[in-house]
Design a protein around this motif. Structure first.
Motif, PDB file in Angstrom:
ATOM      1  N   GLU A 317       0.873  -1.171   0.000  1.00 30.21           N
ATOM      2  CA  GLU A 317       0.000   0.000   0.000  1.00 30.21           C
ATOM      3  C   GLU A 317       0.912   1.223   0.000  1.00 30.21           C
ATOM      4  OE1 GLU A 317      -2.535  -0.284   3.393  1.00 30.21           O
ATOM      5  OE2 GLU A 317      -3.164  -2.322   2.923  1.00 30.21           O
ATOM      6  N   TYR A 318       0.976   1.929  -1.129  1.00 30.26           N
ATOM      7  CA  TYR A 318       1.917   3.033  -1.279  1.00 30.26           C
ATOM      8  C   TYR A 318       1.294   4.349  -0.833  1.00 30.26           C
ATOM      9  CZ  TYR A 318       4.768  -0.333  -3.771  1.00 30.26           C
ATOM     10  OH  TYR A 318       5.529  -1.423  -4.076  1.00 30.26           O
ATOM     11  N   PRO A 319       2.126   5.371  -0.537  1.00 25.34           N
ATOM     12  CA  PRO A 319       1.600   6.634   0.010  1.00 25.34           C
ATOM     13  C   PRO A 319       0.586   7.323  -0.893  1.00 25.34           C
ATOM     14  CG  PRO A 319       3.969   6.501   0.352  1.00 25.34           C
ATOM     15  CD  PRO A 319       3.601   5.347  -0.510  1.00 25.34           C
ATOM     16  N   PHE A 320       0.727   7.208  -2.216  1.00 25.05           N
ATOM     17  CA  PHE A 320      -0.263   7.771  -3.134  1.00 25.05           C
ATOM     18  C   PHE A 320      -0.159   7.074  -4.490  1.00 25.05           C
ATOM     19  CE2 PHE A 320       3.190  10.686  -2.177  1.00 25.05           C
ATOM     20  CZ  PHE A 320       3.859  10.825  -3.387  1.00 25.05           C
ATOM     21  N   PRO A 321      -1.188   7.205  -5.341  1.00 19.31           N
ATOM     22  CA  PRO A 321      -1.282   6.386  -6.559  1.00 19.31           C
ATOM     23  C   PRO A 321      -0.099   6.514  -7.517  1.00 19.31           C
ATOM     24  CG  PRO A 321      -3.390   7.403  -6.068  1.00 19.31           C
ATOM     25  CD  PRO A 321      -2.415   7.988  -5.097  1.00 19.31           C
ATOM     26  N   LEU A 322       0.480   7.714  -7.651  1.00 16.03           N
ATOM     27  CA  LEU A 322       1.605   7.885  -8.572  1.00 16.03           C
ATOM     28  C   LEU A 322       2.740   6.937  -8.242  1.00 16.03           C
ATOM     29  CD1 LEU A 322       3.239   9.396 -10.771  1.00 16.03           C
ATOM     30  CD2 LEU A 322       3.901  11.035  -8.993  1.00 16.03           C
ATOM     31  N   ILE A 323       3.043   6.795  -6.958  1.00 13.98           N
ATOM     32  CA  ILE A 323       4.139   5.920  -6.542  1.00 13.98           C
ATOM     33  C   ILE A 323       3.791   4.464  -6.826  1.00 13.98           C
ATOM     34  CG2 ILE A 323       5.376   5.034  -4.527  1.00 13.98           C
ATOM     35  CD1 ILE A 323       5.507   7.843  -3.459  1.00 13.98           C
ATOM     36  N   ALA A 324       2.553   4.075  -6.543  1.00 13.71           N
ATOM     37  CA  ALA A 324       2.145   2.691  -6.820  1.00 13.71           C
ATOM     38  C   ALA A 324       2.291   2.381  -8.302  1.00 13.71           C
ATOM     39  CB  ALA A 324       0.706   2.483  -6.367  1.00 13.71           C
ATOM     40  N   GLU A 325       1.838   3.288  -9.148  1.00 10.67           N
ATOM     41  CA  GLU A 325       1.897   3.068 -10.591  1.00 10.67           C
ATOM     42  C   GLU A 325       3.339   3.005 -11.094  1.00 10.67           C
ATOM     43  OE1 GLU A 325       0.479   5.300 -14.736  1.00 10.67           O
ATOM     44  OE2 GLU A 325      -0.242   6.001 -12.786  1.00 10.67           O
ATOM     45  N   ALA A 326       4.178   3.967 -10.667  1.00  8.44           N
ATOM     46  CA  ALA A 326       5.562   4.006 -11.151  1.00  8.44           C
ATOM     47  C   ALA A 326       6.365   2.820 -10.636  1.00  8.44           C
ATOM     48  CB  ALA A 326       6.219   5.320 -10.718  1.00  8.44           C
ATOM     49  N   THR A 327       6.130   2.413  -9.398  1.00  4.55           N
ATOM     50  CA  THR A 327       6.881   1.297  -8.813  1.00  4.55           C
ATOM     51  C   THR A 327       6.529  -0.012  -9.499  1.00  4.55           C
ATOM     52  OG1 THR A 327       6.970   2.429  -6.673  1.00  4.55           O
ATOM     53  CG2 THR A 327       7.335   0.043  -6.674  1.00  4.55           C
ATOM     54  N   ARG A 328       5.243  -0.219  -9.739  1.00  3.75           N
ATOM     55  CA  ARG A 328       4.822  -1.476 -10.365  1.00  3.75           C
ATOM     56  C   ARG A 328       5.123  -1.512 -11.854  1.00  3.75           C
ATOM     57  NH1 ARG A 328      -0.328  -1.215  -6.425  1.00  3.75           N
ATOM     58  NH2 ARG A 328       0.539  -2.527  -4.758  1.00  3.75           N
ATOM     59  N   ALA A 329       5.377  -0.343 -12.449  1.00  2.00           N
ATOM     60  CA  ALA A 329       5.710  -0.309 -13.880  1.00  2.00           C
ATOM     61  C   ALA A 329       7.072  -0.924 -14.159  1.00  2.00           C
ATOM     62  CB  ALA A 329       5.669   1.127 -14.381  1.00  2.00           C
ATOM     63  N   THR A 330       8.012  -0.786 -13.221  1.00  4.09           N
ATOM     64  CA  THR A 330       9.367  -1.322 -13.429  1.00  4.09           C
ATOM     65  C   THR A 330       9.711  -2.448 -12.457  1.00  4.09           C
ATOM     66  OG1 THR A 330      10.265   0.414 -11.996  1.00  4.09           O
ATOM     67  CG2 THR A 330      10.260   0.838 -14.363  1.00  4.09           C
ATOM     68  N   ARG A 331       8.963  -2.558 -11.360  1.00  4.25           N
ATOM     69  CA  ARG A 331       9.152  -3.635 -10.385  1.00  4.25           C
ATOM     70  C   ARG A 331      10.615  -3.771  -9.955  1.00  4.25           C
ATOM     71  NH1 ARG A 331       4.461  -6.447  -9.843  1.00  4.25           N
ATOM     72  NH2 ARG A 331       5.541  -7.974  -8.554  1.00  4.25           N
ATOM     73  N   LYS A 332      11.247  -2.654  -9.652  1.00  7.15           N
ATOM     74  CA  LYS A 332      12.640  -2.699  -9.206  1.00  7.15           C
ATOM     75  C   LYS A 332      12.721  -3.220  -7.776  1.00  7.15           C
ATOM     76  CE  LYS A 332      14.335   1.094 -12.112  1.00  7.15           C
ATOM     77  NZ  LYS A 332      14.850   2.485 -12.149  1.00  7.15           N
ATOM     78  N   ILE A 333      13.633  -4.136  -7.561  1.00  9.77           N
ATOM     79  CA  ILE A 333      13.950  -4.586  -6.205  1.00  9.77           C
ATOM     80  C   ILE A 333      15.437  -4.359  -5.968  1.00  9.77           C
ATOM     81  CG2 ILE A 333      12.084  -6.278  -6.124  1.00  9.77           C
ATOM     82  CD1 ILE A 333      14.201  -8.461  -6.605  1.00  9.77           C
ATOM     83  N   GLY A 334      15.805  -4.304  -4.696  1.00  3.74           N
ATOM     84  CA  GLY A 334      17.196  -4.057  -4.344  1.00  3.74           C
ATOM     85  C   GLY A 334      17.708  -5.086  -3.351  1.00  3.74           C
TER      86      GLY A 334
END
Length: 732
Positions: A317-334
């Protein structure tokens, strides 16, 4: 299930355990492991019990340790399930965008993340603002605003908000930016200059360098002047670091988009709106009988950890929709590691040797291969990341995650994992001085070092000399076999720090968070050499730190002549602190509601000041404001809190208070507003004393008295952060 060390248990209790409504711990480490495993497994369409068991196994055995936001948020009923530690936000050159991003930052901090910004879109100081015909405040003033806001918001309730500010080398305000931290301000920001290949070429050729904004040249300076300003400022205060923009862009998984910003410690380049979640494989617990890495167990751990992190992207559950969309678009993990120093010591390899670097390189190469293999298998099972068709992987390589490997700071993670070496760093030193209120001062040694000394029969008198120096180097009675392996950060040449970072960077998708430690006597030429070497070796960024360049930084060995404690003379008033931690409590009185805010020192819990306001249902605003001011003045004038409380409690009864009590109203303890305030202050003081005494004596390093951890212990510089060995705090 592995038993946590005492220090690891303290970290878990203080930062990660679930608490009830009264703030009491109501979760064991084993229960927390089950919580994380259950949440991650919930993303699986099939075989959830199987994956829940696999996740619990690697986390419970401390083979893999997720990052702070995962422990602090995921699966808790009272918190958003926000797993990411790294964020980047865009700042545009409008008042609306500046404050919208500031609000977004506060929400990210609240959820436990740190934020990076590239401020190069902001017009330079003194530029005309068309809408008002006034002059722009500029980049540095905007950073000051963001820095002040960081003081108000704790990251996930466990640490102060941390930020990275980047400004490109061609921005007209670059000189102000380079010098921004020389006066000791901006304590919540790391600063880095975005350097390009074109600038480095201009520097090599002795050319001038234009400072440009919106296509207009504002000034032209010799490239060498800018370069020397960066070097001199870093020599003086440790900032700014350098981000090599073109090197980052070359590794960008989406080449059509510009990648020019990182998270606060520089290890995670991200697009605006993206976030990345982190976790570390514990190398110290993956050592086979021959002293080398257990490759089969290592590969299995990496594979399960990649799946764990990838699953959390879906349930987050991300702080707001923009972050959820951008994060899931590239699915970067570290995915990274901690305990490299432990692994090298157990393998008998010096950190600063070619053999040690080769071994470290083999470990990270195996990690990258195993992580990518798993990501490719996940792509076949669950699909590629949505931006895959626009990525460098298309069409040849189907893969689930835009990036997989990051070497991040591991302060709390390392303490939980029971390692001596943080992330990529060497051990800080082999001996420290530990200060406690109960037992006084005594020596603490690196457990691995002490184990080696016992094996070789090193006497107590020699250990005393090691403790005095803080190093075993140059002591002839120390066996060569020990001295060659047990080198602290300051025993290792800066070039060898950089060579290790470069070796690891070869097999890291993102970047590496590391501090290049230099002795106090290091010159500006030494720092310049480090920066040039970092560029030539293809590093994505570099942070250097000269011992003693900031107040409160680490000093190894004993301080024979400690300064006397500062004592106020009669009539002297301490200035109001620049920043402090605080808590607000509601008091119900005969005149209505009062709101008492008590601010205190984050390093000791010492109360500094109060603010008192009235609610909308009445009360004397002028009286409460006067009381608040006088309490704060008395505290800063050296009057004990006990004396202040006694005086307030000694006031007469208030008729309104007595009347309200007679009517059966539930009022705060006391007989007047003044005594209610006194009782609450005394209660807060007792709570703070208990909170901070839980940690007294847990530190393991000797530093000046001016820079302490929130638990009251001393901080050391590592991985681009200040790290507490006691509670695991990582202050970046």
């Amino acid at each position: 299930m592995t038993q946590l060390t005492d220090a690891g248990q303290k970290v878990f209790n203080a930062r990660y355990a679930l608490r009830d409504e009264q703030g009491h711990i109501c979760e064991t480490f084993e229960q927390a492991v089950s919580r994380l495993a259950r949440v991650a497994a919930s993303a699986e369409k099939e075989a959830q019990p199987h994956w829940e068991e696999k996740f619990a196994s690697i986390i419970g055995d401390l083979l893999f340790v997720p990052s702070t936001p995962i422990w602090a948020n995921m699966g808790k009923p009272d918190r958003p399930w926000q797993p990411s530690a790294c964020f980047v936000l865009a700042v545009e050159d409008t008042l609306y965008s500046m404050y919208e991003t500031l609000l977004s930052t506060a929400l990210v901090f609240k959820s436990g993340g740190g934020v990076g910004y590239n401020f190069s879109t902001i017009r330079p100081r003194g530029s005309l603002v068309q809408s008002t015909k006034g002059k722009a405040s500029g980049v540095v003033e905007l950073i000051k605003l963001y820095n002040a806001s960081s003081n108000m918001v704790m990251q996930g309730g466990v640490r102060r908000g941390a930020s990275m500010g980047i400004l490109n080398i061609d921005h007209p305000e670059i000189m102000n930016f380079i010098h921004a931290k020389l006066d000791g301000g901006l304590t919540n920001f790391n600063l880095s200059v975005g350097v390009t290949d074109a600038f480095m070429q201009a520097l090599e050729q002795g050319e001038d360098w234009p400072l440009i904004f919106n296509g207009e040249v504002h000034d032209v300076l010799p490239a060498a002047v800018l370069w020397q300003s960066i070097v001199q400022s870093a020599h003086a205060c440790g900032d700014p670091g350098i981000i090599f923009l073109d090197t980052i862009q070359k590794a960008n998984p989406l080449p059509h988009k510009q990648l020019n910003c990182t998270n606060p410690c520089g290890e995670q380049p991200l697009f605006p709106g993206e976030s990345c979640l982190l976790g570390s494989v514990n190398l110290a617990r993956l050592i086979a009988e021959d002293g080398r890495i257990n490759r089969a167990l290592f590969k299995d751990t990496v594979s399960i950890a990649v799946r764990f992190l990838d699953n959390l992207i879906d349930v987050a559950e991300y702080p707001f929709p923009l972050i959820a969309e951008a994060t899931r678009a590239t699915r970067k993990i570290g995915l990274g590691f901690t305990g490299l120093a432990d692994a090298l010591i157990k393998a008998g390899l010096p950190y600063d040797s070619a053999e040690g670097r080769k071994y470290a390189g083999e470990i990270i190469e195996l990690m990258q291969q195993s992580a990518n293999d798993t990501s490719r298998a996940l792509a076949e099972e669950k699909g590629c990341f949505p931006e895959w068709e626009n990525s460098k992987f298309h069409p040849a390589e189907k893969i689930r995650n835009g990036t997989c490997v990051t070497i991040a700071p591991t302060g709390s993670v390392t303490t939980m994992a029971g390692c001596e070496g943080y992330g990529i760093e060497p051990i800080f030193a082999v001996a420290y001085k530990k200060s406690t209120n109960v037992a006084g001062d005594f020596e603490v040694f690196s457990p691995l070092f002490l184990e080696a000394c016992q094996l070789y029969g090193v006497s107590n008198s020699i250990l005393e000399e090691v403790a005095r120096r803080g190093t075993c180097q140059g002591i002839k009675e120390i066996p060569v076999e020990i001295a060659r392996i047990f080198k602290g950060a300051q025993d290792i040449a800066p070039a060898d720090h950089i060579l290790m970072q470069a070796e690891i960077q070869k097999h890291v998708d993102n970047a590496v968070s590391k501090t290049i430690n230099l002795p106090g006597a290091a010159t500006t030429e030494d720092i310049e050499t480090c920066y040039r070497m970092a560029y030539s070796l293809g590093l994505k960024g570099i942070t250097v730190f000269r011992d003693g360049c900031k107040e409160g930084t680490v000093t190894v060995g004993r301080q024979e002549d400690a300064p006397e404690k500062f004592v106020l003379r009669r009539g002297e008033i301490l200035p109001r602190p620049v920043s402090a931690h605080g808590m607000t409590h509601r008091l119900d009185t005969g005149c209505g509601k009062l709101y008492l805010t008590v601010n205190y020192q984050p390093d000791s819990g010492e109360i500094l000041e109060t603010f008192i306001t009235t609610g909308s249902d009445g009360g004397c605003l002028v009286y409460t404001e006067a009381t608040s001011r006088l309490i704060s003045l008395a505290i800063r004038g050296g009057i004990s809190l006990e004396e202040i409380v006694e005086q307030l409690q000694g006031t007469h009864s208030c008729p309104s208070y007595m009347l309200a009590k007679g009517k059966g109203k539930n009022l705060s303890q006391g007989k007047s507003c003044a005594s209610a305030i006194a009782y609450k202050i005394a209660e807060i003081k007792a709570e703070l004393k208990k909170q901070f005494s839980d940690y007294n004596g847990a530190g393991e390093i000797l530093v000046d008295d001016t820079l302490l951890c929130e638990c009251g212990e001393k901080l050391e510089r590592a991985e681009g952060c200040l790290i507490c060995r006691s509670c695991g705090l990582s202050k970046c």
